[in-house]
Motif scaffolding. Structure first.
Motif, PDB file in Angstrom:
ATOM      1  N   VAL A   1       0.836  -1.206   0.000  1.00  0.00           N
ATOM      2  CA  VAL A   1       0.000   0.000   0.000  1.00  0.00           C
ATOM      3  C   VAL A   1       0.869   1.254   0.000  1.00  0.00           C
ATOM      4  O   VAL A   1       0.616   2.213  -0.742  1.00  0.00           O
ATOM      5  CB  VAL A   1      -0.942  -0.018   1.221  1.00  0.00           C
ATOM      6  N   LEU A   2       1.918   1.255   0.823  1.00  0.00           N
ATOM      7  CA  LEU A   2       2.807   2.419   0.871  1.00  0.00           C
ATOM      8  C   LEU A   2       3.538   2.623  -0.453  1.00  0.00           C
ATOM      9  O   LEU A   2       3.723   3.753  -0.913  1.00  0.00           O
ATOM     10  CB  LEU A   2       3.810   2.245   2.008  1.00  0.00           C
ATOM     11  N   SER A   3       3.938   1.520  -1.066  1.00  0.00           N
ATOM     12  CA  SER A   3       4.634   1.624  -2.357  1.00  0.00           C
ATOM     13  C   SER A   3       3.714   2.197  -3.427  1.00  0.00           C
ATOM     14  O   SER A   3       4.097   3.095  -4.185  1.00  0.00           O
ATOM     15  CB  SER A   3       5.159   0.254  -2.771  1.00  0.00           C
ATOM     16  N   TYR A   4       2.476   1.679  -3.486  1.00  0.00           N
ATOM     17  CA  TYR A   4       1.518   2.179  -4.473  1.00  0.00           C
ATOM     18  C   TYR A   4       1.170   3.638  -4.203  1.00  0.00           C
ATOM     19  O   TYR A   4       1.100   4.460  -5.132  1.00  0.00           O
ATOM     20  CB  TYR A   4       0.248   1.325  -4.451  1.00  0.00           C
ATOM     21  N   GLY A   5       0.952   3.973  -2.911  1.00  0.00           N
ATOM     22  CA  GLY A   5       0.622   5.353  -2.572  1.00  0.00           C
ATOM     23  C   GLY A   5       1.747   6.311  -2.899  1.00  0.00           C
ATOM     24  O   GLY A   5       1.523   7.408  -3.423  1.00  0.00           O
ATOM     25  N   GLY A   6       2.988   5.893  -2.607  1.00  0.00           N
ATOM     26  CA  GLY A   6       4.124   6.757  -2.945  1.00  0.00           C
ATOM     27  C   GLY A   6       4.275   6.953  -4.433  1.00  0.00           C
ATOM     28  O   GLY A   6       4.571   8.063  -4.908  1.00  0.00           O
ATOM     29  N   ARG A   7       4.048   5.882  -5.209  1.00  0.00           N
ATOM     30  CA  ARG A   7       4.139   6.006  -6.666  1.00  0.00           C
ATOM     31  C   ARG A   7       3.039   6.903  -7.222  1.00  0.00           C
ATOM     32  O   ARG A   7       3.271   7.694  -8.132  1.00  0.00           O
ATOM     33  CB  ARG A   7       4.044   4.609  -7.288  1.00  0.00           C
ATOM     34  N   TRP A   8       1.832   6.788  -6.628  1.00  0.00           N
ATOM     35  CA  TRP A   8       0.710   7.627  -7.077  1.00  0.00           C
ATOM     36  C   TRP A   8       0.989   9.097  -6.788  1.00  0.00           C
ATOM     37  O   TRP A   8       0.762   9.964  -7.637  1.00  0.00           O
ATOM     38  CB  TRP A   8      -0.565   7.164  -6.382  1.00  0.00           C
ATOM     39  N   LEU A   9       1.489   9.379  -5.592  1.00  0.00           N
ATOM     40  CA  LEU A   9       1.802  10.762  -5.235  1.00  0.00           C
ATOM     41  C   LEU A   9       2.924  11.328  -6.110  1.00  0.00           C
ATOM     42  O   LEU A   9       2.876  12.489  -6.520  1.00  0.00           O
ATOM     43  CB  LEU A   9       2.205  10.844  -3.761  1.00  0.00           C
ATOM     44  N   TYR A  10       3.908  10.501  -6.422  1.00  0.00           N
ATOM     45  CA  TYR A  10       4.998  10.958  -7.287  1.00  0.00           C
ATOM     46  C   TYR A  10       4.477  11.252  -8.700  1.00  0.00           C
ATOM     47  O   TYR A  10       4.889  12.232  -9.332  1.00  0.00           O
ATOM     48  CB  TYR A  10       6.099   9.908  -7.341  1.00  0.00           C
ATOM     49  N   GLY A  11       3.547  10.411  -9.174  1.00  0.00           N
ATOM     50  CA  GLY A  11       2.957  10.661 -10.482  1.00  0.00           C
ATOM     51  C   GLY A  11       2.183  11.971 -10.524  1.00  0.00           C
ATOM     52  O   GLY A  11       2.269  12.733 -11.487  1.00  0.00           O
ATOM     53  N   LYS A  12       1.428  12.249  -9.453  1.00  0.00           N
ATOM     54  CA  LYS A  12       0.693  13.509  -9.389  1.00  0.00           C
ATOM     55  C   LYS A  12       1.643  14.703  -9.327  1.00  0.00           C
ATOM     56  O   LYS A  12       1.385  15.749  -9.934  1.00  0.00           O
ATOM     57  CB  LYS A  12      -0.220  13.519  -8.146  1.00  0.00           C
ATOM     58  N   HIS A  13       2.743  14.548  -8.632  1.00  0.00           N
ATOM     59  CA  HIS A  13       3.737  15.621  -8.572  1.00  0.00           C
ATOM     60  C   HIS A  13       4.326  15.890  -9.957  1.00  0.00           C
ATOM     61  O   HIS A  13       4.465  17.058 -10.358  1.00  0.00           O
ATOM     62  CB  HIS A  13       4.847  15.241  -7.587  1.00  0.00           C
TER      63      HIS A  13
ATOM     64  N   VAL B   1       4.132  19.347 -12.252  1.00  0.00           N
ATOM     65  CA  VAL B   1       5.321  19.991 -12.820  1.00  0.00           C
ATOM     66  C   VAL B   1       5.131  20.251 -14.314  1.00  0.00           C
ATOM     67  O   VAL B   1       5.477  21.324 -14.827  1.00  0.00           O
ATOM     68  CB  VAL B   1       6.568  19.126 -12.559  1.00  0.00           C
ATOM     69  N   LEU B   2       4.567  19.271 -15.016  1.00  0.00           N
ATOM     70  CA  LEU B   2       4.323  19.439 -16.450  1.00  0.00           C
ATOM     71  C   LEU B   2       3.344  20.583 -16.702  1.00  0.00           C
ATOM     72  O   LEU B   2       3.540  21.399 -17.614  1.00  0.00           O
ATOM     73  CB  LEU B   2       3.771  18.143 -17.037  1.00  0.00           C
ATOM     74  N   ARG B   3       2.290  20.662 -15.885  1.00  0.00           N
ATOM     75  CA  ARG B   3       1.315  21.748 -16.056  1.00  0.00           C
ATOM     76  C   ARG B   3       1.958  23.101 -15.781  1.00  0.00           C
ATOM     77  O   ARG B   3       1.710  24.071 -16.505  1.00  0.00           O
ATOM     78  CB  ARG B   3       0.132  21.535 -15.108  1.00  0.00           C
ATOM     79  N   ARG B   4       2.787  23.171 -14.740  1.00  0.00           N
ATOM     80  CA  ARG B   4       3.426  24.436 -14.390  1.00  0.00           C
ATOM     81  C   ARG B   4       4.361  24.896 -15.512  1.00  0.00           C
ATOM     82  O   ARG B   4       4.356  26.070 -15.884  1.00  0.00           O
ATOM     83  CB  ARG B   4       4.197  24.281 -13.083  1.00  0.00           C
TER      84      ARG B   4
ATOM     85  N   ILE C   1       4.646  11.205 -29.413  1.00  0.00           N
ATOM     86  CA  ILE C   1       4.027   9.973 -28.931  1.00  0.00           C
ATOM     87  C   ILE C   1       4.480   9.725 -27.496  1.00  0.00           C
ATOM     88  O   ILE C   1       5.672   9.596 -27.214  1.00  0.00           O
ATOM     89  CB  ILE C   1       4.417   8.794 -29.833  1.00  0.00           C
ATOM     90  N   THR C   2       3.531   9.687 -26.565  1.00  0.00           N
ATOM     91  CA  THR C   2       3.834   9.477 -25.156  1.00  0.00           C
ATOM     92  C   THR C   2       2.637   8.830 -24.488  1.00  0.00           C
ATOM     93  O   THR C   2       1.491   8.999 -24.919  1.00  0.00           O
ATOM     94  CB  THR C   2       4.163  10.811 -24.456  1.00  0.00           C
ATOM     95  N   ASP C   3       2.915   8.070 -23.435  1.00  0.00           N
ATOM     96  CA  ASP C   3       1.845   7.444 -22.656  1.00  0.00           C
ATOM     97  C   ASP C   3       1.318   8.365 -21.558  1.00  0.00           C
ATOM     98  O   ASP C   3       0.327   8.037 -20.908  1.00  0.00           O
ATOM     99  CB  ASP C   3       2.357   6.141 -22.021  1.00  0.00           C
ATOM    100  N   ASN C   4       1.994   9.486 -21.329  1.00  0.00           N
ATOM    101  CA  ASN C   4       1.574  10.428 -20.294  1.00  0.00           C
ATOM    102  C   ASN C   4       0.472  11.325 -20.860  1.00  0.00           C
ATOM    103  O   ASN C   4       0.701  12.118 -21.778  1.00  0.00           O
ATOM    104  CB  ASN C   4       2.775  11.262 -19.840  1.00  0.00           C
ATOM    105  N   LYS C   5      -0.733  11.200 -20.310  1.00  0.00           N
ATOM    106  CA  LYS C   5      -1.882  11.936 -20.823  1.00  0.00           C
ATOM    107  C   LYS C   5      -1.710  13.444 -20.661  1.00  0.00           C
ATOM    108  O   LYS C   5      -2.043  14.220 -21.567  1.00  0.00           O
ATOM    109  CB  LYS C   5      -3.145  11.481 -20.084  1.00  0.00           C
ATOM    110  N   VAL C   6      -1.165  13.869 -19.526  1.00  0.00           N
ATOM    111  CA  VAL C   6      -0.983  15.300 -19.281  1.00  0.00           C
ATOM    112  C   VAL C   6       0.027  15.886 -20.263  1.00  0.00           C
ATOM    113  O   VAL C   6      -0.194  16.963 -20.834  1.00  0.00           O
ATOM    114  CB  VAL C   6      -0.539  15.537 -17.825  1.00  0.00           C
TER     115      VAL C   6
END
Length: 422
Positions: free
Chosen positions: A24-36, A40-43, A170-175
């Protein structure tokens, strides 16, 4: 040291809970890192867009106007949120006057094109279906000759965004995909794209930017979602179940094709310098006293249609918009006729590949080049077409290429990548 031993003993005693907590901690940390990373991309994209907004304009120069056709139902209802988070701030920071029009039902975008007034740019925010509706409504207008010169931007928000591979990185990152597509609109670089005009005897013409598909591979691809419970095996299972219901799945049709036409030279980007007044007066006097002899009009040569009977697993008629910057001497569309000699195993293997890359042909497929073609189908059991991933009832149609009909905004990075392929 005693604390460490105690912790290790506790982990050993409750290893199941410890393993679950670690996951759970690993998944949560990865999710938070993805949101970060997304923030950054939006900024970064907003900072780049702000530079466009800081450019000074004259007091008499109006702001650029952009009409956005947004399909909120795209991407399973997430399109509106994706647009508001990733694309809208970039357009507003760049100083563009944005008019957002949201569609409420399928087919509304075609009707909205009849009501659209002149705009500096037209932006389609959705997927393949939304884009196909917009260009169909645009090219059905009586004044389409002038409206087709409006540059079009495509922000990929749908489940299928086939054209995005030709215009954006071509990228898998939607943002990243959405922000780069929006920035490409601000930068203003465009490429001309061909259009397929698909016309039947019954209905108004339909227009497509990518392809028309008809056949067994297309029918199976439409049924893959029914086998969602099989996970990664659903594509192969759909093709296998299809062969159990009906084999062979051969389709018969008649084709009449026109050969490719030479591509006219590109018009100069800048208008030629106007001659001085004395020279223009001299030319007018010369034409008055010695009028040029008018040559008789040249009668056009009769069209040479080539007839062909085909037996195939699938027929695909596609544009060359996958690489719009490639230099060509002729204008033509590509007709791919898949062989009907595949075994069941080959059908499953090749169908799985085509489900991932729809326009990829098998090794022994027959490829024809044509500027126009007539497709005559059997009266019963013709099935359905896929026109830019949208289903239409299959019927006899005339497909004609409209070369370089529309101009689309394209990212400079993707344009350089495609130019290196030439």
């Amino acid at each position: 040291m005693g604390r460490v031993v105690k912790v290790l003993r506790t982990l050993r005693t409750h290893w199941k809970k410890s393993t679950l907590a670690a996951c759970v901690l690993s998944y949560g940390g990865r999710w938070l890192y993805g949101k970060h990373c997304e923030n950054v991309l939006r900024r970064e994209a907003c900072q780049e867009a702000r530079e466009f907004g800081r450019n000074l304009i004259g007091p008499q120069v109006p702001l650029k106007k952009a009409t956005v056709i947004l399909n909120p139902a795209a991407s399973h209802g997430k399109a509106n949120s994706l647009f508001e988070k990733n694309a809208a701030p970039i357009l507003h920071l760049a100083g563009v006057e944005v008019n957002i029009v949201k569609t409420d039902y399928e087919g509304q975008a075609k009707k909205l094109m009849d009501l659209m007034e002149h705009t500096d740019m037209l932006i389609v925010a959705g997927g393949d279906g939304t884009l196909q509706e917009v260009i169909t409504g645009l090219l059905r207008r009586t004044d389409e000759e002038s409206f087709s010169k409006t540059p079009i931007g495509f922000i990929p928000l749908g489940s299928h965004n086939t054209l995005s591979e030709s215009l954006h990185l071509i990228t898998d990152n939607k943002v990243r995909c959405i922000t780069s597509a929006t920035l490409a609109i601000l930068k203003g670089e465009t490429v001309p794209l061909d259009v397929l005009q698909i016309k039947s005897e019954k209905d108004q013409p339909v227009f497509a930017l990518v392809s028309l598909r008809w056949g067994s591979f297309r029918d199976v691809a439409a049924s893959i979602s029914k086998y969602w419970y099989l996970g990664p095996l659903k594509t192969r299972a759909a093709h296998w179940f299809s062969t159990l219901k009906n084999w062979p799945q051969t389709r018969h049709a008649s084709l009449s094709c026109l050969p490719p036409v030479p591509r006219p030279p590109d018009l100069p980007a800048e208008k030629p310098i106007r001659p001085n007044l004395l020279y223009r007066i001299y030319r007018r006097l010369q034409n008055y006293w010695n009028p040029p002899v008018e040559e008789p009009p040249v009668e056009p040569e009769p069209e040479q249609w080539e007839d062909r009977q085909i037996s195939t697993l699938e027929l695909t008629i596609s544009t060359q918009n996958r690489n719009p910057v490639k230099k060509r001497t002729d204008d033509f569309m590509v007709l791919s006729v898949e062989p009907d000699t595949l075994s069941v195993g080959q059908f499953i293997t090749e169908g799985t590949k085509k489900a991932e890359k729809q326009l990829e042909c098998t090794e022994n497929a027959l490829q024809l080049e044509a500027s126009a073609c007539h497709v005559t189908l059997p009266q019963e059991g013709a099935g359905f077409y896929d026109i830019d991933n949208e289903a239409f009832e299959a019927m006899p149609v005339e497909v004609r290429l409209l070369p370089r009909k529309l101009r689309f905004f394209c990212s400079a990075e993707r344009r350089e990548e495609l130019a290196q392929v030439n």
